[in-house]
Design a protein around this motif. Structure first.
Motif, PDB file in Angstrom:
ATOM      1  N   SER A 228       0.850  -1.184   0.000  1.00 15.72           N
ATOM      2  CA  SER A 228       0.000   0.000   0.000  1.00 15.72           C
ATOM      3  C   SER A 228       0.892   1.241   0.000  1.00 15.72           C
ATOM      4  CB  SER A 228      -0.895   0.017   1.235  1.00 15.72           C
ATOM      5  OG  SER A 228      -0.105   0.123   2.409  1.00 15.72           O
ATOM      6  N   LEU A 229       0.276   2.398  -0.259  1.00 15.48           N
ATOM      7  CA  LEU A 229       1.046   3.639  -0.265  1.00 15.48           C
ATOM      8  C   LEU A 229       1.718   3.857   1.077  1.00 15.48           C
ATOM      9  CD1 LEU A 229       1.874   6.194  -1.756  1.00 15.48           C
ATOM     10  CD2 LEU A 229      -0.248   7.275  -0.965  1.00 15.48           C
ATOM     11  N   GLU A 230       0.997   3.543   2.156  1.00 17.63           N
ATOM     12  CA  GLU A 230       1.579   3.703   3.488  1.00 17.63           C
ATOM     13  C   GLU A 230       2.714   2.713   3.712  1.00 17.63           C
ATOM     14  OE1 GLU A 230       0.170   3.757   8.200  1.00 17.63           O
ATOM     15  OE2 GLU A 230      -1.309   3.558   6.577  1.00 17.63           O
ATOM     16  N   GLY A 231       2.566   1.504   3.170  1.00 17.15           N
ATOM     17  CA  GLY A 231       3.605   0.494   3.325  1.00 17.15           C
ATOM     18  C   GLY A 231       4.882   0.831   2.582  1.00 17.15           C
ATOM     19  N   ARG A 232       4.742   1.598   1.516  1.00 19.84           N
ATOM     20  CA  ARG A 232       5.925   1.962   0.738  1.00 19.84           C
ATOM     21  C   ARG A 232       6.843   2.930   1.490  1.00 19.84           C
ATOM     22  NH1 ARG A 232       3.180   3.627  -4.998  1.00 19.84           N
ATOM     23  NH2 ARG A 232       1.996   1.699  -5.366  1.00 19.84           N
ATOM     24  N   LEU A 233       6.319   3.588   2.515  1.00 19.49           N
ATOM     25  CA  LEU A 233       7.115   4.582   3.222  1.00 19.49           C
ATOM     26  C   LEU A 233       8.417   4.008   3.764  1.00 19.49           C
ATOM     27  CD1 LEU A 233       4.320   6.482   5.202  1.00 19.49           C
ATOM     28  CD2 LEU A 233       5.514   7.241   3.147  1.00 19.49           C
ATOM     29  N   GLU A 234       8.404   2.725   4.130  1.00 21.71           N
ATOM     30  CA  GLU A 234       9.608   2.094   4.672  1.00 21.71           C
ATOM     31  C   GLU A 234      10.516   1.560   3.582  1.00 21.71           C
ATOM     32  OE1 GLU A 234      10.356   2.328   7.845  1.00 21.71           O
ATOM     33  OE2 GLU A 234       8.479   3.419   8.112  1.00 21.71           O
ATOM     34  N   THR A 238      14.036   7.947   1.514  1.00 23.16           N
ATOM     35  CA  THR A 238      14.115   8.583   2.826  1.00 23.16           C
ATOM     36  C   THR A 238      14.351   7.582   3.953  1.00 23.16           C
ATOM     37  OG1 THR A 238      12.955  10.062   4.343  1.00 23.16           O
ATOM     38  CG2 THR A 238      11.608   8.471   3.184  1.00 23.16           C
ATOM     39  N   ALA A 239      13.945   6.299   3.738  1.00 25.30           N
ATOM     40  CA  ALA A 239      14.056   5.291   4.793  1.00 25.30           C
ATOM     41  C   ALA A 239      15.330   4.462   4.690  1.00 25.30           C
ATOM     42  CB  ALA A 239      12.846   4.366   4.759  1.00 25.30           C
TER      43      ALA A 239
END
Length: 487
Positions: A228-234, A238-239
């Motif tokens: 998901s879009l939120e899951g891609r944050l990691e 940037t991560a």
């Protein structure tokens, strides 16, 4: 007594002359000769060997010698002033005359001691900064920096020096560190012209060189499918600084900063540039360096939020309003560079590059001399790097070229390169960077300033794409596009 006081002042301005007038001709002539020799050598070095002096300002051993030399010269000068007055004062001057002489000598000694003390403190602050931020090649560990350095002429076979600028979001109350800002500064070592390449922090599937152990761990790049879009944050750029070393500690070998080495390798592969060194800035200390410089001056072309959370629809408490030549203190400059509410990453990247330009412009000689202790103190809290001490003299000379050269922005076509998609076009990115670095900065046609509007302008049917390389003086000029709305 008036004549005695006048001759004392002459002896202070021209050390040795007071001793000669007072009858100590041999020692007075020797002191005068030494004074003229020191002044003459200083003038010669300043006019003919200035670059060597500046290069010495980053060598700890020479800084220590300079501090001792300043203290010894000041002490000797004071001794000469006191001795000259003792020889010149009349025996029948009376109490009032002796008091006047004591006051004058005290004032002269203070006039010598105060700047000497400031000089010694500044020299020691510089030495402390060098020792704390820049380790010697053999005393630090890096898995990615060049293994050998030609100290005498490091740019002999190196037409460009590529530095990775990392803005970390570490600070009180935060867990972990993310690369909030990633910029490559590619410097022409002959001219000092510098191209800044800003990479969006949401890039996914960042690649690694094929000969890197990280390529085996992430053969398709740092990313995962089906998230998901939120899951891609990691799994974004940037991560990487935090997550890759946590998943594979020590994979690149001994390192004082594994996160920086990971980002260096990946950004180098993504842009097609060999990244030589990194400079990591703690953004929570960014305001301290700006305040030490006395603030920076920038053009604000759109309302910039100071706080607020777009995703939660929490509006900011304050705004930086549009306007030309706005002088920002550290707190407001940090928000100018980082403000996100109602703005996309492209806008933030432009502001960050303009903030860098503002710092370069603010670091003029007068500011550095008068505020250097505060600047050095802030630098210790602000910077991490793998640049070795041995390279600093050559970097100082290169920095002088950068100061007088052109700082430009490499424009990336976000849509064409698919930089906001799951799989960006890294091959196209490398081609864009290669072509841009081969071109000279293109000036943007000047547009007369227009009053800020309360709503964004309507898009026109045809727009002129920005040039591939744009001079930051033009990119950061005042050309407002309308104020942001509050939502």
């Amino acid at each position: 007594m008036p004549r005695s006081l006048g001759l004392t002042m002459v002896g202070a301005v021209l050390p040795g002359s007071g001793l000669i007038i007072g009858g100590r001709r041999v020692i007075g002539a020797l002191v005068l000769l030494c004074t003229l020799a020191v002044v003459g050598c200083g003038a010669y070095v300043w006019w003919e060997r200035r670059d060597e002096v500046l290069a010495s300002s980053v060598i700890p051993s020479r800084l220590l010698l300079a501090g001792v030399a300043i203290a010894v010269l000041a002490f000797g000068w004071i001794v000469v002033v006191v001795a000259s007055h003792r020889l010149l004062r009349p025996a029948t001057g009376g109490a009032a005359g002796r008091a006047a002489g004591a006051i004058l000598v005290g004032a002269l000694c203070f006039a010598i001691t105060a700047p000497a003390a400031l000089g010694v403190q500044s020299v020691m602050a510089q030495r402390d900064l060098v020792l704390n931020v820049f380790a010697a090649q053999k005393e630090s560990k890096s898995a990615t920096r060049p293994s050998t350095v030609n100290v005498k002429d490091p740019w002999e076979d190196k037409p460009r020096l590529n530095l990775l600028l990392i803005g970390g979001d570490d600070g009180p109350g935060r867990v972990g560190v993310r690369a909030d800002t990633v910029i490559v500064a590619s410097i022409d070592t002959r001219t000092g012209n510098t191209a800044l390449i800003s990479l969006p922090r949401q890039l996914t599937f960042m690649p690694f060189p094929k000969d890197s152990p990280l390529h085996k761990a992430y053969p398709n790049g740092f990313g995962q499918e089906g998230l998901s879009l939120e899951g891609r944050l990691e799994w974004m750029l940037t991560a990487m600084y935090q997550n890759v070393p946590e998943a594979h500690p020590g994979i690149l070998g001994p390192s004082d900063n594994q996160g920086a080495d990971v980002v260096k390798q990946s950004v180098g592969e993504a842009t097609g540039l060999g990244i030589d060194y990194y400079l990591q800035v703690n953004l929570q200390g960014f305001d301290e360096i700006v305040d030490a410089l006395g603030g920076i001056t920038v053009n604000v072309n759109e309302r910039v939020a100071m706080g607020g959370i777009s995703s939660a629809h929490i509006p900011p408490g304050q705004w930086i309003d549009p306007g030309p030549n706005q002088h920002l203190n550290g707190f407001r400059a940090l928000w100018f560079a980082r403000g996100r509410y109602g703005a996309d990453d492209d806008q933030r990247q432009i502001r960050q590059r303009c903030a860098i330009k503002g710092i370069v412009d603010a670091a003029d000689p007068a500011t550095l001399v008068t505020k250097y202790q505060a600047i050095a103190k802030a630098g210790k809290h602000l910077l991490r790097t793998d640049i070795p001490q041995e390279l600093l003299p050559a970097l100082v000379e290169l920095a002088l070229k950068v100061k007088s050269g052109t700082v430009s922005n490499v424009t990336l076509d976000v849509s064409k390169l698919r930089l906001k998609y799951l799989h960006p076009d890294y091959e196209g990115l490398r081609e864009t960077v290669t072509k841009a670095l081969a071109q000279e900065p293109t000036p943007t046609p000047s547009v007369p300033p227009t009053p800020a509007r309360t709503s964004p302008p309507k898009p026109t049917a045809t727009t002129t794409p920005p040039p591939p390389v744009q001079d930051l003086r033009d990119a950061c000029a005042y050309h407002p596009t309308g104020a942001q709305s509050d939502n």
